[in-house]
Design an enzyme around this catalytic site. Structure first.
Site, mmCIF file in Angstrom:
data_model
loop_
_atom_site.group_PDB
_atom_site.id
_atom_site.type_symbol
_atom_site.label_atom_id
_atom_site.label_comp_id
_atom_site.label_asym_id
_atom_site.label_seq_id
_atom_site.Cartn_x
_atom_site.Cartn_y
_atom_site.Cartn_z
ATOM 1 N N HIS A 98 -5.160 4.222 5.412
ATOM 2 C CA HIS A 98 -4.485 5.400 5.948
ATOM 3 C C HIS A 98 -3.727 4.990 7.220
ATOM 4 O O HIS A 98 -4.302 4.956 8.310
ATOM 5 C CB HIS A 98 -5.487 6.503 6.284
ATOM 6 C CG HIS A 98 -6.168 7.094 5.091
ATOM 7 N ND1 HIS A 98 -5.502 7.878 4.177
ATOM 8 C CD2 HIS A 98 -7.462 7.028 4.666
ATOM 9 C CE1 HIS A 98 -6.349 8.281 3.239
ATOM 10 N NE2 HIS A 98 -7.538 7.768 3.503
ATOM 11 N N HIS A 108 -4.448 2.814 -2.215
ATOM 12 C CA HIS A 108 -5.801 2.640 -2.739
ATOM 13 C C HIS A 108 -5.797 1.455 -3.704
ATOM 14 O O HIS A 108 -4.834 1.247 -4.440
ATOM 15 C CB HIS A 108 -6.232 3.908 -3.476
ATOM 16 C CG HIS A 108 -7.323 3.683 -4.478
ATOM 17 N ND1 HIS A 108 -7.067 3.555 -5.838
ATOM 18 C CD2 HIS A 108 -8.660 3.557 -4.341
ATOM 19 C CE1 HIS A 108 -8.207 3.366 -6.474
ATOM 20 N NE2 HIS A 108 -9.185 3.358 -5.608
ATOM 21 N N ASN A 110 -8.855 -0.777 -6.228
ATOM 22 C CA ASN A 110 -10.235 -0.979 -6.641
ATOM 23 C C ASN A 110 -10.253 -1.970 -7.788
ATOM 24 O O ASN A 110 -9.428 -1.879 -8.694
ATOM 25 C CB ASN A 110 -10.864 0.359 -7.079
ATOM 26 C CG ASN A 110 -12.254 0.190 -7.657
ATOM 27 O OD1 ASN A 110 -12.418 -0.035 -8.855
ATOM 28 N ND2 ASN A 110 -13.243 0.317 -6.805
ATOM 29 N N HIS A 148 5.975 -1.303 -7.783
ATOM 30 C CA HIS A 148 5.799 -1.379 -9.238
ATOM 31 C C HIS A 148 6.167 -2.758 -9.780
ATOM 32 O O HIS A 148 5.578 -3.214 -10.774
ATOM 33 C CB HIS A 148 6.602 -0.276 -9.917
ATOM 34 C CG HIS A 148 5.885 1.040 -9.915
ATOM 35 N ND1 HIS A 148 5.035 1.417 -10.922
ATOM 36 C CD2 HIS A 148 5.870 2.044 -8.994
ATOM 37 C CE1 HIS A 148 4.520 2.613 -10.642
ATOM 38 N NE2 HIS A 148 5.021 3.015 -9.484
ATOM 39 N N HIS A 178 -4.553 20.950 -11.325
ATOM 40 C CA HIS A 178 -4.547 22.252 -10.668
ATOM 41 C C HIS A 178 -3.360 22.422 -9.734
ATOM 42 O O HIS A 178 -3.041 23.533 -9.318
ATOM 43 C CB HIS A 178 -5.864 22.482 -9.929
ATOM 44 C CG HIS A 178 -6.129 21.501 -8.828
ATOM 45 N ND1 HIS A 178 -6.578 20.225 -9.071
ATOM 46 C CD2 HIS A 178 -6.004 21.600 -7.482
ATOM 47 C CE1 HIS A 178 -6.735 19.587 -7.927
ATOM 48 N NE2 HIS A 178 -6.390 20.390 -6.945
ATOM 49 N N GLY A 262 -25.658 6.110 -4.591
ATOM 50 C CA GLY A 262 -25.015 5.160 -3.691
ATOM 51 C C GLY A 262 -25.028 5.633 -2.251
ATOM 52 O O GLY A 262 -25.440 6.753 -1.930
ATOM 53 N N ARG A 263 -24.544 4.781 -1.374
ATOM 54 C CA ARG A 263 -24.516 5.097 0.064
ATOM 55 C C ARG A 263 -23.356 6.063 0.333
ATOM 56 O O ARG A 263 -22.193 5.714 0.173
ATOM 57 C CB ARG A 263 -24.338 3.813 0.873
ATOM 58 C CG ARG A 263 -24.356 4.017 2.381
ATOM 59 C CD ARG A 263 -24.332 2.666 3.079
ATOM 60 N NE ARG A 263 -24.441 2.796 4.514
ATOM 61 C CZ ARG A 263 -23.412 2.713 5.361
ATOM 62 N NH1 ARG A 263 -22.187 2.518 4.879
ATOM 63 N NH2 ARG A 263 -23.582 2.825 6.659
#
Length: 302
Positions: A98, A108, A110, A148, A178, A262-263
């Protein structure tokens, strides 16, 4: 199958976390990562690193985890009901950045591995997952194309259709139904990847992980010093609300982490440090803020 391939992947993940933290600190020039090492009662643990109040990054989180369990939680067996009672392990690196400047995009990344075990301890099933996506508040088309292109280059050695497949998956996954909009301008997202065997699937996940840092930090280096005022800052804080909505309402990774015990601090370190919600907000017509809406739908960037 080499039953120890996860150990090679673990070493890669630890090195990736180290490299990303070093590169982010070097660009920020002010703040450093604080590390928390933690253990999970059911098995395993991790090390969470968070940088806050930097010159470039308001908050940056780079977390490593390697955890074990006796029974896969519902979020992990939604598409694999035959594994409901299987013992499991999961290891990965998760990153959310951020920046302070509203003209510098949030991002992001992962990359992760799941393994489910048979009763004799052998690998019953495995799959890799992950990807990276970009969430700008003010879109620069050159940045989006470069982002990209980096994703396509990471995919290219593994087959001509992977970028197109995983771009569509990203557009579909990071969609706030939504709200009728995507979270940002996308990237790539893959899950349940085992095709080609463990070595090939792991090499692909490693390629994605390595591509993220250079692609993202190049954009931040271009944008973090762009002049801005209170209007841009307030719009950034408002749009961060969409990030919160997605992570708390829709994100499978957040759900898995909470369901598996998880934590909590590490799971929720992806949330922005400051955010605002405004009822019925509408940007001024034809303003820079209004222009964002045209980018919050899938499009071809390269």
């Amino acid at each position: 199958m080499n039953e120890n391939f996860h150990l090679d992947y673990r070493e890669f993940l630890l090195g990736l976390q180290d490299q990303l933290c070093a590169d982010v600190q070097a660009l920020d020039g002010k703040a450093q990562f604080h590390e928390d090492c933690w253990q999970r009662a059911e098995g395993g643990g991790g090390r969470s690193r968070v940088l806050r109040d930097g010159a470039v990054f308001e908050q940056a989180g780079v977390g490593f985890s390697h955890v074990f369990g006796e029974r896969l939680p519902p979020s992990a067996t939604l598409h694999r009901p035959e594994l409901t009672n299987a013992k499991w392990e999961a290891l990965g690196v998760s990153v959310v950045m951020h920046p302070l400047n509203p003209y510098a995009p949030t991002s992001h990344m992962n990359v992760r591995l799941f393994r489910a075990f048979a009763e004799d301890g052998s690998t019953r099933a495995f799959w890799f997952g992950g990807g990276f996506d970009l969430t700008p508040f003010y879109v620069f088309e050159d940045d989006a194309r470069a982002w990209h292109l980096a994703a396509a280059q990471a995919c290219a050695p593994f087959g001509g259709d992977r970028y197109a497949r995983f771009k569509r998956s990203c557009d579909d996954y990071f969609y706030l139904k939504h709200r009728g909009e995507t979270r940002g301008i996308g990237g790539i997202f893959f899950d349940d990847l085992s095709e080609g065997g463990a070595a090939n699937a792991m090499a692909f996940a490693q390629s994605v992980g390595r591509a993220y840092g250079p692609a993202y930090l190049e954009i931040i280096a271009r944008r973090h010093a762009t002049p801005y005022g209170e209007r841009e800052r307030q719009f950034q804080l408002y749009r961060r609300g969409r990030y919160v909505e997605f992570n708390l309402v829709l994100d499978r990774g957040t759900l898995f982490g909470l369901q598996s015990g998880g934590r909590t601090e590490s799971i929720l370190m992806s949330l922005p440090p400051l955010v605002r919600f405004e009822y019925g907000y509408q940007p001024e017509p034809k303003s820079a803020e209004a222009q964002l809406a045209q980018y919050l739908k899938p499009r071809d960037w390269i």
